[in-house]
Design a protein around this motif. Sequence first.
Motif, mmCIF file in Angstrom:
data_model
loop_
_atom_site.group_PDB
_atom_site.id
_atom_site.type_symbol
_atom_site.label_atom_id
_atom_site.label_comp_id
_atom_site.label_asym_id
_atom_site.label_seq_id
_atom_site.Cartn_x
_atom_site.Cartn_y
_atom_site.Cartn_z
ATOM 1 N N ALA A 46 35.690 68.952 -18.013
ATOM 2 C CA ALA A 46 35.083 70.007 -16.916
ATOM 3 C C ALA A 46 34.201 71.046 -17.687
ATOM 4 N N HIS A 47 34.510 71.413 -18.672
ATOM 5 C CA HIS A 47 33.763 72.393 -19.619
ATOM 6 C C HIS A 47 33.938 72.325 -21.070
ATOM 7 N N PRO A 48 33.151 70.946 -21.386
ATOM 8 C CA PRO A 48 32.898 70.555 -22.728
ATOM 9 C C PRO A 48 32.584 71.565 -23.800
ATOM 10 N N VAL A 49 33.403 71.653 -25.049
ATOM 11 C CA VAL A 49 33.068 72.438 -26.067
ATOM 12 C C VAL A 49 31.604 72.163 -26.436
ATOM 13 N N LYS A 50 30.869 73.361 -26.598
ATOM 14 C CA LYS A 50 29.505 73.611 -26.941
ATOM 15 C C LYS A 50 28.582 72.522 -25.980
ATOM 16 N N ASP A 51 28.853 72.537 -24.873
ATOM 17 C CA ASP A 51 27.955 71.787 -23.902
ATOM 18 C C ASP A 51 26.501 72.082 -23.979
ATOM 19 N N GLY A 52 25.865 71.137 -23.821
ATOM 20 C CA GLY A 52 24.330 71.318 -24.306
ATOM 21 C C GLY A 52 24.041 70.896 -25.776
ATOM 22 N N ARG A 53 24.957 71.085 -26.509
ATOM 23 C CA ARG A 53 24.570 70.773 -27.956
ATOM 24 C C ARG A 53 25.893 70.128 -28.450
ATOM 25 N N GLN A 54 26.594 69.309 -27.553
ATOM 26 C CA GLN A 54 27.576 68.372 -28.367
ATOM 27 C C GLN A 54 27.229 67.054 -28.817
ATOM 28 N N CYS A 81 24.609 65.656 -22.153
ATOM 29 C CA CYS A 81 25.387 66.641 -21.823
ATOM 30 C C CYS A 81 25.712 66.871 -20.372
ATOM 31 N N ARG A 82 26.320 67.854 -19.942
ATOM 32 C CA ARG A 82 26.589 67.894 -18.569
ATOM 33 C C ARG A 82 25.270 68.214 -17.798
ATOM 34 N N SER A 83 24.388 68.897 -18.505
ATOM 35 C CA SER A 83 23.140 69.478 -17.754
ATOM 36 C C SER A 83 22.325 68.396 -17.459
ATOM 37 N N CYS A 84 22.466 67.399 -18.435
ATOM 38 C CA CYS A 84 21.539 66.255 -18.133
ATOM 39 C C CYS A 84 22.233 65.266 -17.319
ATOM 40 N N LEU A 85 23.499 64.989 -17.404
ATOM 41 C CA LEU A 85 24.100 64.092 -16.439
ATOM 42 C C LEU A 85 23.973 64.665 -15.061
ATOM 43 N N HIS A 128 21.658 61.997 -13.168
ATOM 44 C CA HIS A 128 22.750 61.244 -12.671
ATOM 45 C C HIS A 128 23.411 61.709 -11.506
ATOM 46 N N GLY A 129 23.259 62.993 -11.155
ATOM 47 C CA GLY A 129 23.868 63.625 -10.011
ATOM 48 C C GLY A 129 25.376 63.853 -10.254
ATOM 49 N N PHE A 130 25.689 64.050 -11.519
ATOM 50 C CA PHE A 130 27.445 64.426 -11.665
ATOM 51 C C PHE A 130 27.334 66.009 -11.949
ATOM 52 N N GLY A 131 27.739 66.556 -10.995
ATOM 53 C CA GLY A 131 27.948 68.066 -11.081
ATOM 54 C C GLY A 131 28.880 68.367 -12.191
ATOM 55 N N LYS A 132 28.547 69.952 -12.574
ATOM 56 C CA LYS A 132 29.155 70.405 -13.964
ATOM 57 C C LYS A 132 30.304 71.042 -13.204
ATOM 58 N N GLY A 133 31.227 71.478 -14.209
ATOM 59 C CA GLY A 133 32.653 72.329 -13.665
ATOM 60 C C GLY A 133 33.610 71.301 -13.450
ATOM 61 N N GLN A 134 33.399 70.206 -13.486
ATOM 62 C CA GLN A 134 34.392 69.032 -12.964
ATOM 63 C C GLN A 134 34.397 67.922 -13.883
#
Length: 98
Positions: free
Chosen positions: A32-40, A59-63, A67-73
Amino acid sequence: MGQADRAYLASKGFSTILEHGADFIAHRLAPAHPVKDGRQTPWKGHPVFVAQHATGTCCRSCLEKWHGFGKGQALSAQQQTYVLAVIAEWLHREEKRL
């Protein structure tokens, strides 16, 4: 995809590369909250990394954006399978391109 990545893909085989991809997704992208999200995800060093940037699965922002996969989950198993399928399709197309 550069020559080094093509050679690595050819030497390891497609199924091994996708195993690596599944592992990268599970550990670097699925939480849900990847380490270094956006730079992993590095920009180079493995064919899957290149594919992730090319397909908006890095990264979660690009997803979320592509692709419509919300962050935080956390990503579900079905979502992880989808991400891997997108990466696999891109790699297949790149293999045939040259």
